[in-house]
Design an enzyme around this catalytic site. Structure first.
Site, mmCIF file in Angstrom:
data_model
loop_
_atom_site.group_PDB
_atom_site.id
_atom_site.type_symbol
_atom_site.label_atom_id
_atom_site.label_comp_id
_atom_site.label_asym_id
_atom_site.label_seq_id
_atom_site.Cartn_x
_atom_site.Cartn_y
_atom_site.Cartn_z
ATOM 1 N N GLU B 147 0.862 -1.178 0.000
ATOM 2 C CA GLU B 147 0.000 0.000 0.000
ATOM 3 C C GLU B 147 0.902 1.232 0.000
ATOM 4 O O GLU B 147 1.774 1.375 0.850
ATOM 5 C CB GLU B 147 -0.922 -0.030 1.229
ATOM 6 C CG GLU B 147 -1.936 1.096 1.210
ATOM 7 C CD GLU B 147 -3.140 0.841 2.114
ATOM 8 O OE1 GLU B 147 -3.497 -0.323 2.337
ATOM 9 O OE2 GLU B 147 -3.704 1.834 2.599
ATOM 10 N N GLU B 273 -10.794 4.458 8.804
ATOM 11 C CA GLU B 273 -10.939 4.161 7.378
ATOM 12 C C GLU B 273 -11.464 2.744 7.146
ATOM 13 O O GLU B 273 -10.924 1.991 6.341
ATOM 14 C CB GLU B 273 -9.611 4.382 6.658
ATOM 15 C CG GLU B 273 -9.165 5.843 6.743
ATOM 16 C CD GLU B 273 -7.857 6.141 6.017
ATOM 17 O OE1 GLU B 273 -7.052 5.217 5.852
ATOM 18 O OE2 GLU B 273 -7.686 7.294 5.603
ATOM 19 N N LYS B 347 0.490 10.909 13.787
ATOM 20 C CA LYS B 347 1.078 11.455 12.563
ATOM 21 C C LYS B 347 1.565 12.886 12.798
ATOM 22 O O LYS B 347 0.972 13.608 13.610
ATOM 23 C CB LYS B 347 0.046 11.452 11.431
ATOM 24 C CG LYS B 347 -0.338 10.046 10.981
ATOM 25 C CD LYS B 347 -1.122 10.062 9.672
ATOM 26 C CE LYS B 347 -1.486 8.624 9.307
ATOM 27 N NZ LYS B 347 -1.978 8.473 7.933
ATOM 28 N N ASP B 352 -2.953 14.183 6.899
ATOM 29 C CA ASP B 352 -2.383 12.923 6.429
ATOM 30 C C ASP B 352 -1.175 13.166 5.535
ATOM 31 O O ASP B 352 -1.289 13.030 4.323
ATOM 32 C CB ASP B 352 -3.447 12.114 5.676
ATOM 33 C CG ASP B 352 -2.987 10.688 5.394
ATOM 34 O OD1 ASP B 352 -2.001 10.244 5.996
ATOM 35 O OD2 ASP B 352 -3.636 10.026 4.559
ATOM 36 N N GLU B 380 3.792 9.136 -0.553
ATOM 37 C CA GLU B 380 2.400 9.031 -0.980
ATOM 38 C C GLU B 380 1.876 10.329 -1.578
ATOM 39 O O GLU B 380 1.330 10.338 -2.673
ATOM 40 C CB GLU B 380 1.527 8.606 0.212
ATOM 41 C CG GLU B 380 0.045 8.532 -0.139
ATOM 42 C CD GLU B 380 -0.813 8.056 1.019
ATOM 43 O OE1 GLU B 380 -0.264 7.737 2.084
ATOM 44 O OE2 GLU B 380 -2.050 7.999 0.841
#
Lengths: 665, 665
Positions: B147, B273, B347, B352, B380
């Protein structure tokens, strides 16, 4: 429905009355070895028994209560190809037909009329198909998936094998019952295993399928990989003018026809969206199509060549290039050069099956070329068979469009039927909406598009309402009031979908790739040639003589009409013009207010459809009610998202508030 | 590189000088059975030989030309845990360490210093890790996919099996060389086969892996499926307060530790999520974490509980709900209630891993809870390891941020190291950027982030420049000028990426799902809580006390700073405020002009990076040059798309032209 079962669609044959009759069948001059006639007789027996409780010959004599009736079948050379004449009276029904297919279609016409409320004695019709070719194009992949399929997986393919079972035969029956005479079984994007459909890996099964279809008057066609000489042969090129390539195809096509003599021919998507084609070798589309056509000619085969060729790597910054122009630009210049067994297959609009597009200027723009109209009943951009969207009114508009091509037969219906040019290789094709869901079309109501396309391609004079009522009667056999409600739902559904989605013909405000749900800018900065060019002052693409010049691809009368913002039909205003939000429309509203109003109305319309469906709860089978209800729930979410996203987008961009002060975000 | 081979990254050990020396090793009081020490000695022998051409003990005596040198290793209890002291002189090097890991890290420090240009006699350092835990989190799936992986497939998993081979050992060496002492091998989204990592299906291989890691001072951790009692047990619930659930976990964890005694513990993504979690049962995050922590406590295990919990089905119309608030809202209320072997993993920002976010107010907001900083070196949202984006400067900013939590040790570095609260269960974790590409990180230059995170987590005082230079020296051993060029490329790359992507901290203008390339409205009408709220007058999210109140989650000094548009750091202006395009910024430009300028500058910056890389062509190995060059070509396309789409979007929306008249579409 049980697992592994499937519905009978409009051939489920509800009992409409108890006739107490018995029937025998007499044929005169009919080929007794004909599989088509056999199947026609089977359909009659099965249908008349189910619809009226009648007994049929063989078992009949003992059970007669009202007397024995006769179906008299004979051939009549005066009737047009595939046509029939049916007439009922006290003694039974006379069916005269031009040929075997005419007999089959005549039988289905009898059953349809009885389904729709006539007694057998009242049955009467003279009919022959409007279009020589009436085709369904499957976009089924050999792994069982379906490109743009919303009804489950393929019933033709599974794990790279061809599947043949009872469902195959039912499928052929359904298609025959609506007059379909050609089926392409595999996706136009031919890749992987599908490239091998023309090799001995699949010949046996392809032949078996072609024979089943043949029994229902249907020719089987295959989509072809233009790069076959490279991909399944051992050549380094597929240049259509290369002698080795031609020779390869000659051998290959001979092999194919030796093994599958009933094959109708090939559908080809070349030089399109990444598919190989003649452009790679500096050749024209005519070079490519004609080469294959010459090779297949000895076998009576057709090459159906798609005109969906455009630059799919456009720079969005480039406002000169116009995807809408591409089909005409690539194909018009070779008008008259395409060989007689080539048919150009042209999508109804110049873009790609949006809910509203102008008619493609290639239709009738080509004056010396076989052409075929391609529409899509798979609801790719029209709601994924979740949202109700009866497409027959859209197709009717296309067929009725006057191309002004210089003939007195100048509608699209004239052109694609062959009436304009007097050609036989012509017709209509639909990208089909079926899959292996038990109800065939995901949404039960989407079967109206399946049924409707077949019927319309057979008889382009039928109205959308007639077709809807035929379908409702045969499928659900509803009482009059409920029939009116459901018919009305179908008839207004397309306008409702149009209203809550993209305004005034601009299209493409859709989630990229999936093509369901709104994304106003989703295609705005993409490579697909699909832009709305909205800024803080206005929106729309200038395709006039001052813009991309697309409007000038039409014959003068239409070109003039589209070129002027006042003469352009308002539903296509943003397709042809960049318009300020403050411009007053014919309705007396500004453009921005029209956008707001139509989106509120569209969402309200969707709620109306859902409410109407609720009112039919007791009239339709409960499992049908539930399945469709589930979809309406999703459609309401979808309509609300479209309404709010589109309205909010334009409110944020223009800064102009809704006159009625409704919630915009 | 040959197929199946892989690079040695920064442990490739270029020959830096020819010492003509020979080495022997003396140990004093060191556990001779320690695998860690064994591996340390092996690394020294291998490294010193490769770097200086030296011979090492065993084969050494005959080859001495400059005299025999000695590496003297001993333990020294005065040195902090995992710390070391190294000092070189004419006779060799003294290495004193607190423990086995200290010895290993000390050896790697010696090799690093020699790689970076010191003679062995000059080696000198006192060091101990800033953070007790220094972890890498793999998001590897058991089918081999990763991922958010941009470097090929997993080297841990393939076809639902655990892969152990020479590459596994090299991976452990690399991690040890930068001070990593914990690795989570599987994706936090635990599904399918990964749920069975805690069953006997995988125990043997998990144990084998844990033992290899242990030899390099690394604890293996697993991501855990909170719903395991349901999914792999036979319970109907995973309610953390249910006695049966607790009992199930007690049995399960005992079984796990019986089979994998070296396991460090578990990482858990719950209620996030779509993942299951305690909220399903009306329980708190603390209930969930504490239950697991109590069960694992007898085995010395840790529960690392992610704070990435938010409503991912938000209605975009809802301007009250603010995803940025969610972590604090869910976790702050239970400060002090989390058990001692729970660590909350937070985080760096509240959203994000965007290219610019404020520091999460949970960091230091929690005053009585173990906490760990989570960053992402997998690119990402920062260019998919196509675009150059050296992330260490970003991490430095986060670590240096003063939380004003009331301690004199109030930076994030203080908080997550445990210095603020005096706790040991604390540290830093990174979502890793590796895969089975031969060069490990797809883009060769992305290895600087891999190296850099490890080094920074070990020593948060290091500067981004120091780290970059260390990495360059060890990896490419470039001359001074070329080192400067490459170092400078790295150091300015993050600002360049920020400039051509989304402006002033707003984030999220990225293609949905893939997260590469621009889509200004891509997340604007979505369910993800990620909005920019741009209209024709301005842009930004009001998170002040008049808006969502997010700014008030910070301690007063920061809350005040963020709350005012004049005091808010400008790079975060749009994160905290909705600002008119015409507002003058501190640079003397309007907001809209800033947007235009920064996007033009960013694209120009990307071209500068590419040009700098070209100038290094002859200095780096040609295959490295080619691979990176390919990526720069793609980065330039990406930067151009960002520049033009963002500028066009805002020009079209605001109607305000660029002062400099540059092309905007």
């Amino acid at each position: 429905m049980e697992t592994g079962k499937w519905t009978g669609l409009w051939l489920d044959h509800h009992r409409v009355y108890e006739s107490g009759e018995a029937w025998k069948i007499e044929t005169d001059g009919v080929d007794s070895a004909s599989k088509v006639v056999d199947n026609a007789l089977l359909e009659f027996k099965r249908g008349i028994a189910a619809l009226t409780g009648a007994k049929v010959a063989g078992e009949a004599e003992d059970a007669v209560t009202q007397g024995l009736k006769t179906l008299k079948i004979s051939l009549c050379p005066a009737i047009s190809s595939e046509g029939y004449h049916i007439a009922g009276d006290a003694d039974g029904i006379t069916l005269e037909a031009s040929d075997d297919r005419g007999i089959l279609y005549g039988v289905f016409a009898i059953l349809r009329q009885v389904s729709c409320g006539k007694r057998t004695a009242e049955v009467a019709e003279d009919s022959a198909p409007s279009n020589p070719l009436r085709m369904m194009d499957h976009w089924d992949n050999m792994d069982g998936s379906i490109e743009r399929g919303y009804s489950g997986n393929s019933f033709f393919f599974e794990n790279e094998q061809i599947v043949i079972n009872d469902r195959t035969r039912d499928y052929a029956r359904f298609m025959a019952s609506i007059g379909i005479n050609g089926v392409v079984i595999n996706n136009v994007n031919v890749k992987g295993a599908a490239s091998y459909l023309i090799t001995d890996r699949y010949f046996d099964k392809v032949r078996e399928l072609s024979e089943i279809f043949d029994g229902y008057g249907i020719r089987l066609y295959l989509s072809l990989n233009f790069a076959s000489p490279i991909e399944i042969g051992d050549l380094k090129t597929c240049d259509p003018l290369d002698a080795q390539v031609i020779s390869w195809w000659q051998d290959k096509i001979k092999e194919v026809y030796d093994n599958v003599p009933l094959l109708g021919g090939f559908l080809v998507k070349a030089d399109s969206e990444g598919r190989p084609g003649p452009f790679t070798y500096g050749r024209t589309q005519a070079d490519g199509a004609n080469m294959l056509a010459d090779v297949i000619k000895p076998y009576g085969g057709l090459i159906i060549w798609r005109c969906f060729v455009y630059n799919c790597t456009q720079d969005w910054r480039d406002t000169k290039t116009d995807r809408a122009r591409a089909g005409y630009d690539y194909f018009k210049g070779f008008d008259g050069e395409y060989h007689d067994n080539v048919i150009l297959q042209i999508k109804n609009g110049p873009m790609d099956f949006q809910i509203r597009e102008p008619v493609s200027p290639l239709l009738g723009g080509l004056q010396h070329t076989n052409q075929m109209l391609e529409v899509q009943i798979a609801q790719e951009y029209t709601g994924h068979q979740i949202d109700l969207c009866y497409l027959i009114p859209l197709f009717k508009e296309v067929l009725d469009f006057h191309t002004h091509c210089g003939s007195d037969k100048d509608t699209v219906a004239d052109v694609v039927s062959g009436r304009t040019m007097g050609n036989r290789n012509a017709g209509m094709a639909a990208v089909i909406n079926t899959g292996n869901d038990a109800n065939w079309t995901g949404n039960d109501l989407a079967a109206a598009n399946l049924y409707g396309f077949g019927r319309l391609s057979f008889d382009t004079e039928l109205t959308a309402e007639q077709i809807a009522k035929e379908w409702i009667a045969q499928t659900y056999n509803l009482p009059g009031k409920e029939t009116e409600i459901l018919c009305n739902m179908l008839l207004r559904s397309r306008e409702i979908y149009e209203k809550y989605t993209s305004p005034l013909g601009i299209g493409w405000m859709v989630t990229p790739a999936t093509h369901y749900g709104p994304s106003v800018d989703g295609y705005e900065y993409s490579r697909w040639g699909t832009y709305h060019r909205a800024d803080h002052l206005g929106i729309g693409v200038d395709r006039t003589d001052k813009g991309t010049g697309y409007a000038q691809q039409y014959y003068e009368e239409n070109a003039k009409m589209y070129n002027g913002p006042d003469t352009c039909p308002e539903e296509l205003l943003l397709f042809f013009h960049h318009i300020p939000y403050t411009r007053m429309l014919k309705t007396g509203k500004t453009l921005i207010q029209h956008i707001y109003d139509s989106h509120f109305e569209g969402e309200e319309g969707a709620r109306g459809l859902a409410a109407d469906w609720d009112s039919l709860k007791s009239a339709v089978p409960s499992e049908v009610y539930d399945r469709v209800k589930e979809r309406f729930d999703l459609q309401l979410d979808n309509a609300r998202e479209w309404r709010d996203q589109v309205n909010s987008y334009f409110f944020r961009k223009s800064g102009i508030p809704d006159e009625k002060g409704r919630p915009i975000y």
